[in-house]
Design a protein around this motif. Structure first.
Motif, PDB file in Angstrom:
ATOM      1  N   UNK A 164       0.828  -1.181   0.074  1.00 33.62           N
ATOM      2  CA  UNK A 164       0.096   0.047  -0.079  1.00 33.62           C
ATOM      3  C   UNK A 164       0.884   1.285   0.062  1.00 33.62           C
ATOM      4  N   UNK A 165       2.301   1.145   0.382  1.00 38.63           N
ATOM      5  CA  UNK A 165       2.832   2.401   0.415  1.00 38.63           C
ATOM      6  C   UNK A 165       4.174   2.208  -0.393  1.00 38.63           C
ATOM      7  N   UNK A 166       4.614   3.275  -0.890  1.00 39.50           N
ATOM      8  CA  UNK A 166       6.221   3.472  -1.417  1.00 39.50           C
ATOM      9  C   UNK A 166       7.363   3.586  -0.466  1.00 39.50           C
ATOM     10  N   UNK A 167       7.105   4.244   0.726  1.00 44.32           N
ATOM     11  CA  UNK A 167       8.125   4.484   1.822  1.00 44.32           C
ATOM     12  C   UNK A 167       7.693   4.685   2.855  1.00 44.32           C
ATOM     13  N   UNK A 168       8.278   4.609   4.159  1.00 47.50           N
ATOM     14  CA  UNK A 168       7.875   5.004   5.462  1.00 47.50           C
ATOM     15  C   UNK A 168       9.015   5.724   6.114  1.00 47.50           C
ATOM     16  N   UNK A 169       8.420   6.814   7.146  1.00 45.41           N
ATOM     17  CA  UNK A 169       9.604   7.441   8.078  1.00 45.41           C
ATOM     18  C   UNK A 169       8.927   7.844   9.092  1.00 45.41           C
ATOM     19  N   UNK A 170       9.818   7.905  10.113  1.00 50.75           N
ATOM     20  CA  UNK A 170       9.386   8.263  11.372  1.00 50.75           C
ATOM     21  C   UNK A 170      10.244   9.298  12.065  1.00 50.75           C
ATOM     22  N   UNK A 171       9.632  10.051  12.923  1.00 49.86           N
ATOM     23  CA  UNK A 171      10.435  10.819  13.794  1.00 49.86           C
ATOM     24  C   UNK A 171      10.300  10.304  15.386  1.00 49.86           C
ATOM     25  N   UNK A 172      11.392   9.939  16.049  1.00 54.99           N
ATOM     26  CA  UNK A 172      11.130   9.752  17.426  1.00 54.99           C
ATOM     27  C   UNK A 172      10.015   8.744  17.692  1.00 54.99           C
ATOM     28  N   UNK A 173      10.145   7.424  16.917  1.00 52.85           N
ATOM     29  CA  UNK A 173       9.095   6.572  17.001  1.00 52.85           C
ATOM     30  C   UNK A 173       9.153   5.739  18.195  1.00 52.85           C
ATOM     31  N   UNK A 174       8.107   5.380  18.951  1.00 57.85           N
ATOM     32  CA  UNK A 174       8.005   3.935  19.872  1.00 57.85           C
ATOM     33  C   UNK A 174       8.399   2.823  18.995  1.00 57.85           C
ATOM     34  N   UNK A 175       9.511   2.382  18.982  1.00 59.54           N
ATOM     35  CA  UNK A 175       9.864   1.170  18.217  1.00 59.54           C
ATOM     36  C   UNK A 175       9.434  -0.281  18.598  1.00 59.54           C
ATOM     37  N   UNK A 176       9.292  -0.396  19.993  1.00 61.02           N
ATOM     38  CA  UNK A 176       8.916  -1.583  20.318  1.00 61.02           C
ATOM     39  C   UNK A 176       7.851  -1.523  21.780  1.00 61.02           C
ATOM     40  N   UNK A 177       6.722  -1.243  21.508  1.00 60.23           N
ATOM     41  CA  UNK A 177       5.736  -1.071  22.287  1.00 60.23           C
ATOM     42  C   UNK A 177       5.687  -2.196  23.405  1.00 60.23           C
ATOM     43  N   UNK A 178       5.972  -3.509  22.970  1.00 57.64           N
ATOM     44  CA  UNK A 178       5.861  -4.318  23.923  1.00 57.64           C
ATOM     45  C   UNK A 178       6.902  -4.454  25.162  1.00 57.64           C
ATOM     46  N   UNK A 212       8.550  -7.522   2.626  1.00 55.56           N
ATOM     47  CA  UNK A 212       9.284  -6.634   1.589  1.00 55.56           C
ATOM     48  C   UNK A 212      10.005  -5.424   2.527  1.00 55.56           C
ATOM     49  N   UNK A 213      11.188  -5.202   1.785  1.00 54.81           N
ATOM     50  CA  UNK A 213      11.610  -4.218   2.747  1.00 54.81           C
ATOM     51  C   UNK A 213      11.577  -2.945   2.105  1.00 54.81           C
ATOM     52  N   UNK A 214      10.502  -2.333   2.670  1.00 59.25           N
ATOM     53  CA  UNK A 214      10.287  -0.849   2.106  1.00 59.25           C
ATOM     54  C   UNK A 214      11.297   0.203   2.544  1.00 59.25           C
ATOM     55  N   UNK A 215      11.478   1.080   1.757  1.00 55.20           N
ATOM     56  CA  UNK A 215      12.682   2.120   2.254  1.00 55.20           C
ATOM     57  C   UNK A 215      11.977   2.929   3.334  1.00 55.20           C
ATOM     58  N   UNK A 216      12.838   2.865   4.426  1.00 55.08           N
ATOM     59  CA  UNK A 216      12.510   3.476   5.825  1.00 55.08           C
ATOM     60  C   UNK A 216      13.610   4.341   6.148  1.00 55.08           C
ATOM     61  N   UNK A 217      13.177   5.402   6.660  1.00 52.58           N
ATOM     62  CA  UNK A 217      13.962   6.503   7.168  1.00 52.58           C
ATOM     63  C   UNK A 217      13.436   6.770   8.548  1.00 52.58           C
TER      64      UNK A 217
END
Ligand SMILES: N[C@@H](CCC(=O)N[C@@H](CS)C(=O)NCC(=O)O)C(=O)O
Length: 279
Positions: A164-178, A212-217
């Motif tokens: 559904x997406x071409x790329x994903x990015x995040x600022x200061x994400x919660x990377x592991x809520x568990x 799939x390893x979408x481009x991630x920043x």
């Protein structure tokens, strides 16, 4: 759908709408920036998911993204962060990190939350269907970004729906809520004690098996007051290393968790998405 506000901005239009959401079972607001290029034809679209306590308006008013989106010819859609309304359940103590303003982009399975808190369906299905039907945006060219809880939302949603997406990015994400207090409170409340269900919404777990390893920043400030206890960026660095996922993860010296940080790097995130939305 009803127009709430409209302002000309960098040759385009910053608009706010309200509509009745069937997945959330309540009225919702969202904001959309349409760049000047949208007058000529369909433009690609970036979804922005905000963090705890935010509405659709924080990013619109504080990130300064419109100048860059207007130059690039990209629309930006900003949804709210939870269902809203008087009959929507909230945290018993009115805490900022659960309930209203803190939907965590999951589908709640536990009562009373499961009556309205279906933010995952709203963001992945209902809202894009509405946007695609009502605005000159190109369904085939969508990307997603977000901040903090919204960074968690953007990363998990993109990892689960790479088609559904071409790329994903995040600022200061919660990377592991568990593995952090915000996440454990939210996932425990919305999904109950079955921790297998939690894994479905954990970026570090999803990275392990990403088809799939979408481009991630990812950008993270090293002076962020939530880094050590909540955000734990190193877990994402390690998960990507182990999975052979070549994400770009930057530590930015001296930046905190605020929109001052987002405003400082939003241009580079729009440029990152532009590359994939126009390739
Ligand atoms: N302690 C803060 C935590 C909430 C917070 O820092 N929220 C971030 C997202 S996690 C935010 O974007 N706040 C709204 C803003 O800065 O405009 C509060 O009580 O508001």
């Amino acid at each position: 759908m009803e127009l709430v506000a409209s302002n000309k901005c960098f040759g385009g239009e910053q608009k706010q709408y309200s509509h009745t959401s069937s997945s959330l079972n309540c009225d919702m607001r969202f904001s959309i920036f349409l760049p000047p290029q949208a007058e000529e034809g369909k433009v690609p679209v970036l979804y922005w998911l905000s963090g705890l306590t935010c509405t659709d308006e924080n990013f619109v008013q504080k990130a300064g993204a419109q100048r860059y989106a207007a130059e690039a010819g990209i629309a930006i859609v900003c949804p709210d962060t939870s269902p809203r309304g008087e009959d929507v359940a909230d945290d018993a103590e009115g805490a900022y990190d659960f309930g209203l303003g803190a939907g965590f982009y999951v589908n709640a399975t536990q009562a009373p939350w499961n009556k309205h808190y279906h933010m995952y369906d709203y963001i992945t299905q209902e809202l894009p269907a509405l946007i695609n039907a009502e605005f000159p945006v190109d369904v085939e060219r969508q990307s997603i970004s977000g901040h903090s809880m919204g960074g968690h939302g953007a990363l998990t949603i993109a990892l689960k729906n790479p088609q559904q997406y071409k790329s994903v990015s995040a600022f200061a994400p919660i990377v592991s809520p568990i593995n952090c207090p915000w996440g454990q409170k939210a996932l425990g409340g919305y999904l109950g004690n079955n921790e297998n269900a939690w894994f479905e919404y954990d970026t570090c777990e999803l990275v392990k098996n990403a088809p799939v390893k979408l481009p991630m920043l990812v950008d993270q400030g090293d002076a962020d007051q939530f880094l050590e206890e909540q955000l734990q960026t190193q877990r994402l660095v390690d998960a990507c290393d182990q999975a052979g996922y070549s994400a770009e993860i930057n530590m930015r010296e001296g930046y905190d968790h605020s929109y001052f940080f987002i405003a400082s790097y939003i241009e580079s995130h729009i440029e990152f998405h532009r590359k994939f939305l126009f390739s």
